[in-house]
Design a protein around this motif. Sequence first.
Motif, PDB file in Angstrom:
ATOM      1  N   LYS A 145      40.062  94.797 -42.733  1.00 10.91           N
ATOM      2  CA  LYS A 145      40.134  94.315 -44.102  1.00 10.91           C
ATOM      3  C   LYS A 145      39.075  94.881 -45.038  1.00 10.91           C
ATOM      4  O   LYS A 145      39.126  94.660 -46.225  1.00 10.91           O
ATOM      5  CB  LYS A 145      40.030  92.789 -44.092  1.00 10.91           C
ATOM      6  CG  LYS A 145      41.214  92.141 -43.405  1.00 10.91           C
ATOM      7  CD  LYS A 145      41.992  91.307 -44.376  1.00 10.91           C
ATOM      8  CE  LYS A 145      43.233  90.759 -43.719  1.00 10.91           C
ATOM      9  NZ  LYS A 145      43.575  89.446 -44.250  1.00 10.91           N
ATOM     10  N   LEU A 146      38.107  95.557 -44.496  1.00 11.65           N
ATOM     11  CA  LEU A 146      36.996  95.952 -45.349  1.00 11.65           C
ATOM     12  C   LEU A 146      37.168  97.336 -45.975  1.00 11.65           C
ATOM     13  O   LEU A 146      36.202  98.059 -46.160  1.00 11.65           O
ATOM     14  CB  LEU A 146      35.691  95.888 -44.584  1.00 11.65           C
ATOM     15  CG  LEU A 146      35.204  94.470 -44.290  1.00 11.65           C
ATOM     16  CD1 LEU A 146      33.920  94.506 -43.513  1.00 11.65           C
ATOM     17  CD2 LEU A 146      35.024  93.678 -45.562  1.00 11.65           C
ATOM     18  N   VAL A 147      38.381  97.673 -46.331  1.00  9.80           N
ATOM     19  CA  VAL A 147      38.637  98.954 -46.992  1.00  9.80           C
ATOM     20  C   VAL A 147      37.875 100.074 -46.278  1.00  9.80           C
ATOM     21  O   VAL A 147      36.998 100.700 -46.853  1.00  9.80           O
ATOM     22  CB  VAL A 147      38.240  98.952 -48.489  1.00  9.80           C
ATOM     23  CG1 VAL A 147      39.304  99.654 -49.303  1.00  9.80           C
ATOM     24  CG2 VAL A 147      38.001  97.564 -49.016  1.00  9.80           C
ATOM     25  N   VAL A 199      24.940 100.452 -20.944  1.00 10.36           N
ATOM     26  CA  VAL A 199      23.572 100.079 -20.577  1.00 10.36           C
ATOM     27  C   VAL A 199      22.980  99.077 -21.561  1.00 10.36           C
ATOM     28  O   VAL A 199      22.341  98.109 -21.167  1.00 10.36           O
ATOM     29  CB  VAL A 199      22.679 101.341 -20.488  1.00 10.36           C
ATOM     30  CG1 VAL A 199      21.217 100.955 -20.338  1.00 10.36           C
ATOM     31  CG2 VAL A 199      23.121 102.210 -19.327  1.00 10.36           C
ATOM     32  N   THR A 200      23.215  99.291 -22.856  1.00 11.75           N
ATOM     33  CA  THR A 200      22.534  98.434 -23.830  1.00 11.75           C
ATOM     34  C   THR A 200      23.310  97.155 -24.131  1.00 11.75           C
ATOM     35  O   THR A 200      22.836  96.317 -24.890  1.00 11.75           O
ATOM     36  CB  THR A 200      22.275  99.175 -25.155  1.00 11.75           C
ATOM     37  OG1 THR A 200      23.535  99.547 -25.714  1.00 11.75           O
ATOM     38  CG2 THR A 200      21.431 100.414 -24.933  1.00 11.75           C
ATOM     39  N   THR A 201      24.501  97.010 -23.564  1.00  9.65           N
ATOM     40  CA  THR A 201      25.259  95.799 -23.838  1.00  9.65           C
ATOM     41  C   THR A 201      25.331  94.881 -22.629  1.00  9.65           C
ATOM     42  O   THR A 201      25.313  93.662 -22.781  1.00  9.65           O
ATOM     43  CB  THR A 201      26.695  96.144 -24.289  1.00  9.65           C
ATOM     44  OG1 THR A 201      26.636  97.148 -25.289  1.00  9.65           O
ATOM     45  CG2 THR A 201      27.404  94.922 -24.866  1.00  9.65           C
ATOM     46  N   ARG A 259      39.398  93.670 -25.411  1.00  8.05           N
ATOM     47  CA  ARG A 259      39.040  93.795 -26.827  1.00  8.05           C
ATOM     48  C   ARG A 259      39.696  95.027 -27.420  1.00  8.05           C
ATOM     49  O   ARG A 259      39.368  96.148 -27.016  1.00  8.05           O
ATOM     50  CB  ARG A 259      37.535  93.914 -27.001  1.00  8.05           C
ATOM     51  CG  ARG A 259      36.841  92.820 -26.322  1.00  8.05           C
ATOM     52  CD  ARG A 259      35.595  92.349 -26.927  1.00  8.05           C
ATOM     53  NE  ARG A 259      35.117  91.292 -26.038  1.00  8.05           N
ATOM     54  CZ  ARG A 259      35.511  90.037 -26.136  1.00  8.05           C
ATOM     55  NH1 ARG A 259      36.316  89.672 -27.111  1.00  8.05           N
ATOM     56  NH2 ARG A 259      35.107  89.140 -25.272  1.00  8.05           N
ATOM     57  N   ILE A 282      19.488 101.393 -31.510  1.00  8.11           N
ATOM     58  CA  ILE A 282      20.583 101.465 -30.533  1.00  8.11           C
ATOM     59  C   ILE A 282      21.922 101.584 -31.253  1.00  8.11           C
ATOM     60  O   ILE A 282      22.787 102.372 -30.875  1.00  8.11           O
ATOM     61  CB  ILE A 282      20.517 100.254 -29.595  1.00  8.11           C
ATOM     62  CG1 ILE A 282      19.269 100.381 -28.720  1.00  8.11           C
ATOM     63  CG2 ILE A 282      21.770 100.149 -28.740  1.00  8.11           C
ATOM     64  CD1 ILE A 282      18.874  99.144 -27.980  1.00  8.11           C
ATOM     65  N   GLU A 283      22.050 100.828 -32.331  1.00  4.44           N
ATOM     66  CA  GLU A 283      23.260 100.930 -33.137  1.00  4.44           C
ATOM     67  C   GLU A 283      23.379 102.333 -33.741  1.00  4.44           C
ATOM     68  O   GLU A 283      24.453 102.951 -33.716  1.00  4.44           O
ATOM     69  CB  GLU A 283      23.218  99.873 -34.248  1.00  4.44           C
ATOM     70  CG  GLU A 283      24.417  99.876 -35.159  1.00  4.44           C
ATOM     71  CD  GLU A 283      24.248  98.864 -36.285  1.00  4.44           C
ATOM     72  OE1 GLU A 283      25.045  97.938 -36.360  1.00  4.44           O
ATOM     73  OE2 GLU A 283      23.298  98.993 -37.083  1.00  4.44           O
ATOM     74  N   ASN A 288      17.566  99.198 -36.200  1.00  6.56           N
ATOM     75  CA  ASN A 288      18.444  99.022 -35.036  1.00  6.56           C
ATOM     76  C   ASN A 288      18.787 100.383 -34.424  1.00  6.56           C
ATOM     77  O   ASN A 288      19.892 100.894 -34.591  1.00  6.56           O
ATOM     78  CB  ASN A 288      19.706  98.259 -35.451  1.00  6.56           C
ATOM     79  CG  ASN A 288      20.487  97.734 -34.250  1.00  6.56           C
ATOM     80  OD1 ASN A 288      20.250  98.163 -33.118  1.00  6.56           O
ATOM     81  ND2 ASN A 288      21.404  96.822 -34.493  1.00  6.56           N
ATOM     82  N   SER A 318      36.642  97.061 -38.817  1.00  7.60           N
ATOM     83  CA  SER A 318      37.419  95.929 -39.329  1.00  7.60           C
ATOM     84  C   SER A 318      38.450  96.407 -40.340  1.00  7.60           C
ATOM     85  O   SER A 318      38.197  97.253 -41.178  1.00  7.60           O
ATOM     86  CB  SER A 318      36.552  94.853 -39.951  1.00  7.60           C
ATOM     87  OG  SER A 318      37.331  94.056 -40.815  1.00  7.60           O
ATOM     88  N   PHE A 364      23.495  95.057 -19.511  1.00  6.13           N
ATOM     89  CA  PHE A 364      22.305  94.629 -18.793  1.00  6.13           C
ATOM     90  C   PHE A 364      21.659  93.578 -19.679  1.00  6.13           C
ATOM     91  O   PHE A 364      21.036  93.911 -20.682  1.00  6.13           O
ATOM     92  CB  PHE A 364      21.351  95.800 -18.558  1.00  6.13           C
ATOM     93  CG  PHE A 364      21.795  96.716 -17.455  1.00  6.13           C
ATOM     94  CD1 PHE A 364      21.652  96.338 -16.130  1.00  6.13           C
ATOM     95  CD2 PHE A 364      22.375  97.938 -17.748  1.00  6.13           C
ATOM     96  CE1 PHE A 364      22.068  97.179 -15.105  1.00  6.13           C
ATOM     97  CE2 PHE A 364      22.789  98.780 -16.733  1.00  6.13           C
ATOM     98  CZ  PHE A 364      22.644  98.401 -15.401  1.00  6.13           C
ATOM     99  N   TYR A 412      39.443  97.047 -29.872  1.00 11.94           N
ATOM    100  CA  TYR A 412      38.769  98.291 -30.287  1.00 11.94           C
ATOM    101  C   TYR A 412      38.119  98.986 -29.105  1.00 11.94           C
ATOM    102  O   TYR A 412      38.045 100.218 -29.062  1.00 11.94           O
ATOM    103  CB  TYR A 412      37.814  98.049 -31.462  1.00 11.94           C
ATOM    104  CG  TYR A 412      36.358  97.796 -31.154  1.00 11.94           C
ATOM    105  CD1 TYR A 412      35.923  96.516 -30.844  1.00 11.94           C
ATOM    106  CD2 TYR A 412      35.417  98.813 -31.221  1.00 11.94           C
ATOM    107  CE1 TYR A 412      34.590  96.266 -30.591  1.00 11.94           C
ATOM    108  CE2 TYR A 412      34.077  98.573 -30.978  1.00 11.94           C
ATOM    109  CZ  TYR A 412      33.667  97.293 -30.652  1.00 11.94           C
ATOM    110  OH  TYR A 412      32.346  97.064 -30.412  1.00 11.94           O
TER     111      TYR A 412
END
Lengths: 201, 322
Positions: free
Chosen positions: A168-170, A87-89, A110, A30-31, A28, A166, A91, A112
């Motif tokens: 809750k995920l420590v 751009v990556t979200t 949102r 882009i991520e 991934n 998130s 379009f 965050y």
Amino acid sequence: MFKPIVWVLCLAPLVYLIYSLYQDLGVNPIETFTNTTGIWTLRLIMITLAITPLRWLTGINQLVNYRRLIGLFAFFYASIHFITYVVTTFFVGGFSNFDASGLAADLTTRPYIVAGFTAFVLMIPLAITSTAGWIRRLGGKKWNWLHRLIYITAMAAVLHYYWKVSIKLVPVNPRNYAILVAILLAFRIWRHFAKRAASEV
Amino acid sequence: MLIKKAADIKASEVTPKELFLKRRQFIAAAGVTAAAVASNGFGLLGDDENVAAQNPAAQKFPNLKKSPFSTDEKLNSYRDVTTYNNFYEFGTDKADPGKYAGTLKPRPWTVVVEGQCAKPGSYNIEDIMKWAPIEERIYRLRCVEAWSMVIPWNGYPMSEFLKRFEPTSKAKYVQFKTLVDTKQMPGQTEPALQWPYVEGLRMDEAMHPLTLVGLGLYGEVMPNQNGAPIRLVVPWKYGFKSIKSIVRVSFVENEPLNTWKQQQSSEYGFYANVNPQVDHPRWSQGSERRLGEFFRRKTLPFNGYGDQVASLYAGMDLRKYY
Ligand code: HEM
């Protein structure tokens, strides 16, 4: 004097990121790109904020000469990060289809994203007024006041990271950055009161 | 588009070529992007990337039955499927399961069946694998985090599995549990989630012909990081419903409390049907990133399986039962 070195150091993460994606995109890319530019934005904000305390600790006053440059690089990374996200979200399916209402909804509702966007938007006036001309026009006192917006940027940026990962995920990493920001800002509060106490004597 | 003959590539060469191709195409795509001339999402996957299984040591399924439920969309590569996983039992990073799941021992393995059924008991994985012909089912997988893949699963209908235990009329739901063993699953030493991982389906969902007992992928037995040796595959729900490495199946009267709902019920529900209309509180579910593509694509209701499954939820408020 060390400005070229600062330039190289600040550009190195981006060059390395592009190089490593060139070597192997991974699953991934882009991520990877968004997260890496995001974390370097945050790191550069932290370094910018650390300069004043470091100056106080070490007595090396020249450090302040690099603060503006590093701050501008933080803004540079934030801009890449933001543009990549847009751009990556939004379009969807191609350049002919821009989901403007989706972007507007994301930026305003949102948590965050609102936090990240706040952090980014507050950096814009700082980047614009970073020139010598603006410092002259505003005068040192006003300019210093304006540039305290970076404190809000730093807090919003950590919140952005924290919420993204998130609650809750420590989330060890966001927590470490939160502690760092707390220390860097606590230093300023402490200095503020210490100075006042000194002037009252 | 780059065109390449797939026939004369040795298995040992596949990965580097694949990377090379992907990289070239990505850069090409990024270049076009900069020029802003493209009008459709361009695929970044190489044409010959859907190379078959790449773990030569893994046991293969000899005769896979094709299924009319399979999609003909482009498969994600074996590498995509096996190195990008959410399986917190091995760590919370998506690369962790691929790196660390070697500690899992999928053989010998028993599945305990209990609750409202005539034939509870312990069943051996070797037997379970023979209970029905193994099919290939190419399904879309949509993660709640807004990315998706296309995966060639191997397994057989969950209904074939569950019927054997003769569930009684009191069995309204079926609950599944993952193994708990900190030696085999080192991620369980961290309180990232509450262990064991629990999932459940309504009986009619579990018996639906799309619902699969996952026993493998890409023609080989299930890789550890994908939930060896036996997992659930429910293609119209977010990925977290499809529980991995199952050791316990319980027929129950009441709706089970699934792990992610227990973790954060404002964000994750019991049903977890893919639904572009109902956003996750922290992000939109209206679009998704198909791994390997540059642009996002629209998310389809029930992940595109609405024709088959929408009737299961007739009359239900899917905003409430998310
Ligand atoms: C000063 C400004 C900002 C900082 C310091 C920052 C920092 C970060 C960091 C550290 C991450 C990485 C999280 C991880 O590794 O999981 C991240 C991710 C992300 N940020 Fe930002 N960010 C900023 C501004 C923004 C803005 C303005 C937006 C959009 C409006 C944004 C959108 C995102 C998104 C969507 C992700 C997740 C990327 C993904 O998982 O693909 N950020 N950010």
